[in-house]
Design a protein around this motif. Sequence first.
Motif, PDB file in Angstrom:
ATOM      1  N   ARG A 298      31.003 -30.220  33.883  1.00 49.52           N
ATOM      2  CA  ARG A 298      30.893 -30.579  32.465  1.00 49.52           C
ATOM      3  C   ARG A 298      31.913 -31.661  32.148  1.00 49.52           C
ATOM      4  NH1 ARG A 298      33.277 -29.989  27.628  1.00 49.52           N
ATOM      5  NH2 ARG A 298      31.979 -29.704  25.770  1.00 49.52           N
ATOM      6  N   THR A 299      31.397 -32.825  31.790  1.00 46.90           N
ATOM      7  CA  THR A 299      32.275 -33.911  31.374  1.00 46.90           C
ATOM      8  C   THR A 299      32.406 -33.882  29.849  1.00 46.90           C
ATOM      9  OG1 THR A 299      30.402 -35.436  31.274  1.00 46.90           O
ATOM     10  CG2 THR A 299      31.636 -35.357  33.334  1.00 46.90           C
ATOM     11  N   ALA A 300      33.270 -34.740  29.313  1.00 44.13           N
ATOM     12  CA  ALA A 300      33.481 -34.794  27.875  1.00 44.13           C
ATOM     13  C   ALA A 300      32.208 -35.262  27.160  1.00 44.13           C
ATOM     14  CB  ALA A 300      34.638 -35.726  27.547  1.00 44.13           C
ATOM     15  N   THR A 301      32.039 -34.851  25.923  1.00 42.83           N
ATOM     16  CA  THR A 301      30.896 -35.228  25.097  1.00 42.83           C
ATOM     17  C   THR A 301      31.403 -35.708  23.736  1.00 42.83           C
ATOM     18  OG1 THR A 301      30.654 -33.037  24.108  1.00 42.83           O
ATOM     19  CG2 THR A 301      29.509 -33.428  26.219  1.00 42.83           C
ATOM     20  N   LEU A 302      30.456 -36.138  22.893  1.00 39.37           N
ATOM     21  CA  LEU A 302      30.837 -36.530  21.541  1.00 39.37           C
ATOM     22  C   LEU A 302      31.445 -35.365  20.764  1.00 39.37           C
ATOM     23  CD1 LEU A 302      28.018 -38.874  20.196  1.00 39.37           C
ATOM     24  CD2 LEU A 302      30.411 -39.438  20.587  1.00 39.37           C
ATOM     25  N   GLU A 303      31.046 -34.159  21.070  1.00 42.04           N
ATOM     26  CA  GLU A 303      31.650 -33.010  20.401  1.00 42.04           C
ATOM     27  C   GLU A 303      33.139 -32.919  20.724  1.00 42.04           C
ATOM     28  OE1 GLU A 303      30.998 -28.218  19.697  1.00 42.04           O
ATOM     29  OE2 GLU A 303      29.575 -29.365  20.878  1.00 42.04           O
ATOM     30  N   ASP A 304      33.502 -33.207  21.970  1.00 47.25           N
ATOM     31  CA  ASP A 304      34.917 -33.220  22.339  1.00 47.25           C
ATOM     32  C   ASP A 304      35.660 -34.311  21.577  1.00 47.25           C
ATOM     33  OD1 ASP A 304      34.853 -31.151  24.417  1.00 47.25           O
ATOM     34  OD2 ASP A 304      33.626 -32.580  25.514  1.00 47.25           O
ATOM     35  N   VAL A 305      35.012 -35.466  21.397  1.00 44.19           N
ATOM     36  CA  VAL A 305      35.625 -36.548  20.622  1.00 44.19           C
ATOM     37  C   VAL A 305      35.882 -36.078  19.204  1.00 44.19           C
ATOM     38  CG1 VAL A 305      35.285 -38.872  19.703  1.00 44.19           C
ATOM     39  CG2 VAL A 305      34.585 -38.354  22.042  1.00 44.19           C
ATOM     40  N   PHE A 306      34.887 -35.398  18.603  1.00 51.37           N
ATOM     41  CA  PHE A 306      35.041 -34.914  17.234  1.00 51.37           C
ATOM     42  C   PHE A 306      36.191 -33.917  17.129  1.00 51.37           C
ATOM     43  CE2 PHE A 306      34.267 -32.150  13.672  1.00 51.37           C
ATOM     44  CZ  PHE A 306      33.922 -33.035  12.662  1.00 51.37           C
ATOM     45  N   LEU A 307      36.267 -32.986  18.071  1.00 52.22           N
ATOM     46  CA  LEU A 307      37.346 -32.006  18.059  1.00 52.22           C
ATOM     47  C   LEU A 307      38.706 -32.685  18.183  1.00 52.22           C
ATOM     48  CD1 LEU A 307      35.728 -29.279  20.325  1.00 52.22           C
ATOM     49  CD2 LEU A 307      36.233 -29.058  17.899  1.00 52.22           C
ATOM     50  N   HIS A 308      38.770 -33.698  19.016  1.00 60.22           N
ATOM     51  CA  HIS A 308      40.027 -34.429  19.204  1.00 60.22           C
ATOM     52  C   HIS A 308      40.429 -35.152  17.916  1.00 60.22           C
ATOM     53  CE1 HIS A 308      43.100 -36.907  21.118  1.00 60.22           C
ATOM     54  NE2 HIS A 308      42.511 -37.973  20.617  1.00 60.22           N
ATOM     55  N   LEU A 309      39.455 -35.731  17.217  1.00 60.08           N
ATOM     56  CA  LEU A 309      39.761 -36.505  16.022  1.00 60.08           C
ATOM     57  C   LEU A 309      40.129 -35.627  14.833  1.00 60.08           C
ATOM     58  CD1 LEU A 309      36.908 -39.147  16.233  1.00 60.08           C
ATOM     59  CD2 LEU A 309      39.340 -39.620  16.465  1.00 60.08           C
ATOM     60  N   THR A 310      39.450 -34.498  14.679  1.00 54.15           N
ATOM     61  CA  THR A 310      39.633 -33.671  13.489  1.00 54.15           C
ATOM     62  C   THR A 310      40.537 -32.472  13.707  1.00 54.15           C
ATOM     63  OG1 THR A 310      37.714 -32.263  13.945  1.00 54.15           O
ATOM     64  CG2 THR A 310      37.312 -34.318  12.727  1.00 54.15           C
ATOM     65  N   GLY A 311      40.690 -32.063  14.962  1.00 54.57           N
ATOM     66  CA  GLY A 311      41.531 -30.920  15.254  1.00 54.57           C
ATOM     67  C   GLY A 311      40.927 -29.595  14.848  1.00 54.57           C
ATOM     68  N   ARG A 312      39.612 -29.567  14.627  1.00 54.11           N
ATOM     69  CA  ARG A 312      38.969 -28.330  14.236  1.00 54.11           C
ATOM     70  C   ARG A 312      37.534 -28.316  14.732  1.00 54.11           C
ATOM     71  NH1 ARG A 312      36.015 -29.576   9.608  1.00 54.11           N
ATOM     72  NH2 ARG A 312      36.666 -31.454   8.517  1.00 54.11           N
ATOM     73  N   GLU A 313      36.941 -27.132  14.667  1.00 50.48           N
ATOM     74  CA  GLU A 313      35.585 -26.962  15.182  1.00 50.48           C
ATOM     75  C   GLU A 313      34.585 -27.748  14.352  1.00 50.48           C
ATOM     76  OE1 GLU A 313      32.574 -23.323  16.518  1.00 50.48           O
ATOM     77  OE2 GLU A 313      34.519 -22.916  15.614  1.00 50.48           O
TER      78      GLU A 313
END
Length: 316
Positions: A298-313
């Motif tokens: 499993r590589t990173a996805t846009l969901e991982d980008v979102f979590l990184h940017l917002t710090g929340r689910e």
Amino acid sequence: MTVLGVGQGRTGQPGEASTAIVVDGLVKRYGELTAVDGVSFTVGRGEFFGILGPNGAGKTTTLEMVEGLREPDAGTIRLLGESPWPRNPKLLPRMGVQLQASAFFEKLSAREQLQTFGSLYGVGGARVDEMLELVGLTDKAATREDKLSGGQRQRLSIACALIHDPELVFFDEPTAALDPQARRNLWDVLREIQSRGTTVVYTTHYLDEAEILCDRVAIMDDGRILAMDTPAALVRGLEADTRVALPNGVLSEAEAQDLPGAERVQAGDLELVMTTKHPATLLQALAERDRLDGVSVRTATLEDVFLHLTGREYRA
């Protein structure tokens, strides 16, 4: 990571002739709530541009201002070289809009719905047949709209937005509430639309489909754009670890910790997970030990980008 500027999309070098939309400093307030807070972006002609974010992020309000349905409190918009507000009649034949909630004429069949919408633009029967075929509703042409399934109604709504062959079309969460099969059928329709040279602006809170469909995406939350680029570039910029998982029993935890490239190892009830920034090295080591049975990566996805940017689910 944030990139603000004209995307080349599939139209070549940016410039006025290849730009469909220019938005600069867009603001919309409702009392003390700032729904859209200084949003800026551009969309190239022929580009599939996604605006992503959870419910309440400001996606729909942004689109309504760009479409000329709502007056901005601040900022400027150029749509196909024109200002959309006040309501600009010159833009109406050049753009198509599919809203979150589709409204159809009562007791009309799919064909009659398209004929009625087409008559507003002087479109004849041949175009109606073409649209029915494009969205896969030829065999449902005589079926009343209220007898269609949810996915079929969404496809009919898209056909109505396209009946006059617009240069630019807006889709506001067209796959919301659809089952997985209907969603993927609709993806094929959207790809075909763009392949014909139409510029597509698309809002969704499904990150997986945006990653598949969009040339570029803007991630919004709390009325602001947090990041904008191609999906692949956003994921690369995250520099996230890759997760390599094996079923329990294939490899012991101690053996996994000794593998080259394995930076962290976590044993769970069903699988053993190794995280790494060097997946090729780790997978080669597993291959050399004949331990690839059941492996998943499993590589990173846009969901991982979102979590990184917002710090929340991510809120869908």
